[in-house]
Design an enzyme around this catalytic site. Sequence first.
Site, PDB file in Angstrom:
ATOM      1  N   LYS A   1       0.807  -1.222   0.000  1.00 42.04           N
ATOM      2  CA  LYS A   1       0.000   0.000   0.000  1.00 42.04           C
ATOM      3  C   LYS A   1       0.844   1.279   0.000  1.00 42.04           C
ATOM      4  O   LYS A   1       0.408   2.301  -0.514  1.00 42.04           O
ATOM      5  CB  LYS A   1      -0.960  -0.001   1.187  1.00 42.04           C
TER       6      LYS A   1
ATOM      7  N   SER B   1       1.637  -9.870  -0.616  1.00 45.87           N
ATOM      8  CA  SER B   1       1.274  -8.456  -0.557  1.00 45.87           C
ATOM      9  C   SER B   1       1.622  -7.777   0.761  1.00 45.87           C
ATOM     10  O   SER B   1       1.817  -6.572   0.807  1.00 45.87           O
ATOM     11  CB  SER B   1      -0.223  -8.287  -0.856  1.00 45.87           C
TER      12      SER B   1
ATOM     13  N   GLU C   1     -10.013   6.595   3.176  1.00 43.25           N
ATOM     14  CA  GLU C   1     -10.877   5.628   3.852  1.00 43.25           C
ATOM     15  C   GLU C   1      -9.994   4.465   4.278  1.00 43.25           C
ATOM     16  O   GLU C   1      -8.948   4.228   3.679  1.00 43.25           O
ATOM     17  CB  GLU C   1     -11.964   5.134   2.894  1.00 43.25           C
TER      18      GLU C   1
HETATM   19  C1  LIG Z   1      -5.160  -3.995   1.639  1.00 43.94           C
HETATM   20  C2  LIG Z   1      -4.432  -5.255   1.395  1.00 43.94           C
HETATM   21  C3  LIG Z   1      -4.800  -6.136   0.364  1.00 43.94           C
HETATM   22  C4  LIG Z   1      -5.998  -5.921  -0.510  1.00 43.94           C
HETATM   23  O1  LIG Z   1      -5.952  -4.799  -1.314  1.00 43.94           O
HETATM   24  P1  LIG Z   1      -5.712  -4.874  -2.888  1.00 43.94           P
HETATM   25  O2  LIG Z   1      -6.063  -3.530  -3.354  1.00 43.94           O
HETATM   26  O3  LIG Z   1      -6.631  -5.942  -3.424  1.00 43.94           O
HETATM   27  O4  LIG Z   1      -4.296  -5.230  -3.105  1.00 43.94           O
HETATM   28  C5  LIG Z   1      -4.041  -7.258   0.153  1.00 43.94           C
HETATM   29  N1  LIG Z   1      -2.982  -7.545   0.932  1.00 43.94           N
HETATM   30  C6  LIG Z   1      -2.603  -6.737   1.942  1.00 43.94           C
HETATM   31  C7  LIG Z   1      -1.429  -7.117   2.765  1.00 43.94           C
HETATM   32  C8  LIG Z   1      -3.315  -5.563   2.223  1.00 43.94           C
HETATM   33  O5  LIG Z   1      -2.922  -4.771   3.233  1.00 43.94           O
END
Ligand SMILES: *Cc1c(COP(=O)(O)O)cnc(C)c1O
Length: 394
Positions: free
Chosen positions: A90, A378, A112
């Site tokens: 993010k 992620s 948000e």
């Molecule tokens: C917020 C988040 C997501 C989901 O958001 P996407 O916009 O689909 O990438 C996925 N993995 C992590 C670690 C997050 O913090």
Amino acid sequence: MIDYLVNELGFYGNYGGAYIPEILHRCVNDLQKEYLNILESDSFKKDFYQLLHDYAGRPSPLYLSRYLSKKHNCKIYLKREDLNHTGAHKINNTVGQILIAQRMGKTRIIAETGAGQHGVATATVCALMQLECIVYMGKTDVERQAVNVQKMEMLGATVIPVTSGNMTLKDATNEAIRDWCSHPADTHYIIGSVVGPHPYPDLVARLQSVISEEIKIQLVEKELRDAPDYLVACVGGGSNAAGTIYHYLDNDAVKIVLAEAGGRGIDSGESAATIQLGKMGIIHGCKTLLMQTEDGQIVEPYSISAGLDYPGIGPIHANLVDTNRATVFAVDDDEALQAAFELTRNEGIIPALESAHALAALNKMEFNRSDIVVVTLSGRGDKDLTTYFQNNNF
Ligand SMILES: *Cc1c(COP(=O)(O)O)cnc(C)c1O
């Protein structure tokens, strides 16, 4: 050839657009007119890449998982977004958007947040740039994500609990949009995923595309080829997935696999499998697949992972599924938990619950010995420890 990227009108096939109240036309139009000029300017590129490198810690490593490779009898790499500053992908988006806000002369930032990860990433860059930061968060989420609320406040942000609706992410987003309508001149709204009115889906995808830009370079170093056979990522709104696939969209040899949250099972009534359960509708300014009742009321999504329980999906992904460019698996809570414990014990990496959905999708796939697979990890699991401890099987 099918164009998988946004067209001039802000659409990906049938999805996308900017369905916004009149009062926002001016600021959304300004952003539509300016964002590409800014993104392509030398000054932006210099500042963006420098911050990604020195502040966020990029490039994130591409790590060959010996355990997963052995288990699936092919080569499985993990793209380590978990190692970024603030613990997930993010930060790529918020670093980019704060630089855009500055260039558009905005002095006030709103965002948000659901689980609080995007709120923390936004509060972080606002502290860095000394800009006022207001984060809208459903009251339910404020209560279950106390540490992230405290982090945002420590970083100097004002967290406003939202008490409308189910008091979760969808309601926080409504409230952020309402705020933007009241302060269009001085405020930039940092949306946290590839959702919302055009240009946000394209803007966020471009900022996150640094992920696939790096994968290309790293694969050449490690495999003497720049493309894998498979890319695998989880989708909430879809920003880490969009970043992972961005520079491979036109290469049909690279198969795209998206993992959405099945929750307690897609037929259980407690799910966030938007692609499989959703129908076309409009949410937060965007025409996309949406979980809704017969008469168009939004269905509250459920997933064990707070980052995946959005009732919509980025329009880029809705179109990729329609055009059969991407394959989607719904991964249930239990499957994700098991994949998280498995990676933890065998690689010494505690993944975010969202990322564990992408890992679990591997169990639903079949590979050839020569396949090269890149799974985007992620984020890291620190924020999910309470859930892990409650569900531990160690
Ligand atoms: C917020 C988040 C997501 C989901 O958001 P996407 O916009 O689909 O990438 C996925 N993995 C992590 C670690 C997050 O913090």
